[in-house]
Design an enzyme around this catalytic site. Structure first.
Site, PDB file in Angstrom:
ATOM      1  N   ASP A  62       0.849  -1.184   0.000  1.00  0.00           N
ATOM      2  CA  ASP A  62       0.000   0.000   0.000  1.00  0.00           C
ATOM      3  C   ASP A  62       0.892   1.244   0.000  1.00  0.00           C
ATOM      4  O   ASP A  62       1.413   1.609   1.029  1.00  0.00           O
ATOM      5  CB  ASP A  62      -0.965  -0.008   1.184  1.00  0.00           C
ATOM      6  CG  ASP A  62      -0.325  -0.424   2.510  1.00  0.00           C
ATOM      7  OD1 ASP A  62       0.767  -1.043   2.517  1.00  0.00           O
ATOM      8  OD2 ASP A  62      -0.935  -0.131   3.550  1.00  0.00           O
ATOM      9  N   GLU A 115      12.816   1.177   7.349  1.00  0.00           N
ATOM     10  CA  GLU A 115      11.712   0.384   6.811  1.00  0.00           C
ATOM     11  C   GLU A 115      11.920   0.058   5.334  1.00  0.00           C
ATOM     12  O   GLU A 115      11.609  -1.033   4.867  1.00  0.00           O
ATOM     13  CB  GLU A 115      10.419   1.180   6.986  1.00  0.00           C
ATOM     14  CG  GLU A 115       9.191   0.560   6.377  1.00  0.00           C
ATOM     15  CD  GLU A 115       8.020   1.527   6.354  1.00  0.00           C
ATOM     16  OE1 GLU A 115       6.873   1.050   6.326  1.00  0.00           O
ATOM     17  OE2 GLU A 115       8.243   2.758   6.363  1.00  0.00           O
TER      18      GLU A 115
END
Length: 511
Positions: free
Chosen positions: A289, A473
């Site tokens: 996403d 991340e």
């Protein structure tokens, strides 16, 4: 009367478990929820839905209704008086060690959470065993993240933590009928890429094959969820030849509670708003996403059409789940069930190779149900058939050439070939996709290319660590001097799956 009672029982039992058992923050707090999320009193919509009420939510809502129009009412003050705010991401992810592997081994304790207690009105779904969170704004366990985190926990000798993580996921399946996106009430309407069977493979390396039979019921429940066996989840699609494959499909068509304002803005920009929230939510179920692979025009988020696509990576994971069920039922002594699951796996494998392989592009793609054509968007999801050994051996040569010429950049392999501003597009690279690509190449006889990718990714991780003292991340693999970016929130540090993949690759390629 009997027929009526039977029908009522069927309808109630067919409803998704999350509808019956929990209230999400938007339903608990009604217009207070809307006011807080649209009032921008926090920079991140996830903050409020992670708050813990200081008293009964119904009393808080009643107090808000009584006070909101009174002179001097201040919404932010009201929230502070009635809720415990979640702990903000701190500086404890930053390095105090020169050696990155030492840092990661110590970081597990920073990312570890104890078993949870039930707190009325909290969005946290309590877990019975300790677990690892990713880091940053992600204060809860996440489904597919955790598999890649487990890779590093295994290298750190954290066998007990791995066992507890798997037990927690089995608990979620048993309690809610599936593993949600994360252990929050607002995630219960969807799952994430189904890596539970691969987690059992890792645990079996530690504890032996008995883990498959111990968790057979959880495997079967997970499979029933994805195959619409316990509720009408609409994950199953019939292909033109009658074969069965799957897609991502969130059960709700409302704005995501944790990204409420962003979803409202996307809907306002969409020409066709019908079902737009489900499309956004279904992309969240994919873990990607967001990405150009879900966008009808390949560029802009308001054109998102996730449920039109049969994702190649999802179906490869379900192939592995079917294979694992065949193994687990055989170990249990149920040869009939084992043959049935084995046959289902072979049928899925054939369908993936029929509908997702593009000979013209030399790559595995998603299949578009609306156009009945291969998606034109090439992404690293196309490496999943090699990672999970779905692809025929000969297809690795075209795929490896694509990786070498189009996906391989200075810091590893890039997620897609498009720069759209979405975080799951160029120029970003992500740890799980590096691992899947490298492992797939190794399994199909391409060790030199696998080593090249691993070396570039390890160097990039180490360079950023040397500059910032953190593990991130995601990373910019095109220009290794720049930070990764794009998407709905700033890049987070911590970071569970980066730590896990780096340790596992270091074990193989640390020289």
């Amino acid at each position: 009367m009997i027929r009526t009672l039977f029908l009522l029982f069927f309808l109630l039992s067919a409803r998704p478990a999350f509808v019956q058992t929990v209230l999400t923050p938007d339903r608990l707090y009604g217009e207070l929820f809307t006011a807080v999320q649209t009032g921008h009193i926090f920079p991140d919509n996830k903050t409020f839905v992670d708050c813990i009420p200081r008293k009964d939510p119904a009393r808080i809502l009643q107090a808000y209704r009584a006070a909101r129009y009174t002179p001097g009412f201040h919404l932010k003050t009201f929230v502070a008086e009635n809720f415990h705010l979640p702990e903000a991401p701190g500086a404890d992810f930053a390095a105090k060690e020169t050696e990155v592997t030492t840092h990661i081994h110590k970081l597990w304790n920073v990312l570890k959470r104890k078993s949870d207690s039930t707190v009325a009105g909290s969005s946290l779904l309590p877990l019975p065993h300790p677990y690892i969170v990713p880091g940053g704004r992600f204060r809860e366990i996440y489904y597919w993240d955790s598999y890649f985190t487990l890779l590093g926990l295994k290298e750190s000798g954290e066998d007990e933590t791995i066992t507890n993580m798997v037990r927690n996921f089995a608990f979620l399946i048993d309690t809610y009928g599936h593993i949600p996106n994360g252990n929050r009430t607002y995630y219960l309407s969807r799952s994430q890429p189904p890596f539970f069977s691969l987690m059992l493979d890792l645990l079996a390396e530690i504890r032996g094959p008995r883990v498959y039979t111990e968790h057979l019921q959880a495997l079967q429940k997970e499979y029933r969820y994805w195959m619409d066996g316990t509720a009408p989840t609409r994950h199953v699609v019939k292909m033109p030849d009658g074969s069965t494959l799957n897609r991502y499909y969130d059960q709700l068509d409302i704005p995501r509670q944790e990204m409420y304002v962003a979803d409202l803005e996307t809907a306002r920009a969409a020409k066709n708003r019908g079902g737009i929230y489900r499309q956004l939510r279904s992309a969240a179920e994919s873990g990607w996403d967001f990405s150009s692979r879900w966008l009808a025009d390949g560029r802009s988020l308001p054109t998102i059409r996730t449920t039109d696509l049969v994702p190649v990576d999802l179906n490869c994971l379900l192939y592995h789940l079917e294979q694992t069920l065949a193994k687990a039922t055989a170990l249990k002594g149920d040869s009939t069930a084992s043959r049935r699951y084995g046959k289902l796996a072979e049928q899925r494998k054939a369908a993936i190779n029929k509908y997702c392989w593009s000979a013209r592009q030399g790559w595995y793609t998603d299949y578009n149900l609306s156009t009945k054509k291969h998606s034109p968007e090439l992404s690293l999801a196309g490496t999943a058939p090699f990672f999970l050994e779905v692809a025929p051996a000969g297809r690795i040569f075209a795929a490896a050439e694509n990786i070498r010429l189009r996906f391989l950049l200075a810091g590893g392999v890039v997620t897609t070939l498009k720069t759209t501003g979405q975080q799951w597009d160029a120029p970003n690279g992500w740890a799980p996709l590096q691992w899947m690509t490298i492992t797939g190449l190794e399994r199909y006889g391409q060790p030199a290319l696998a080593r090249t990718i691993a070396g570039r990714w390890i160097r990039l991780n180490l360079q950023v660590y040397a500059r910032t003292g953190k593990l991130m991340e995601k990373y910019n693999v095109a220009d290794t001097s720049l930070a990764a970016g794009g998407g709905e929130y700033p890049s987070q540090d911590g970071f569970g799956w980066t730590n896990g993949v780096l340790l596992a690759l270091w074990k193989k390629y640390g020289d």
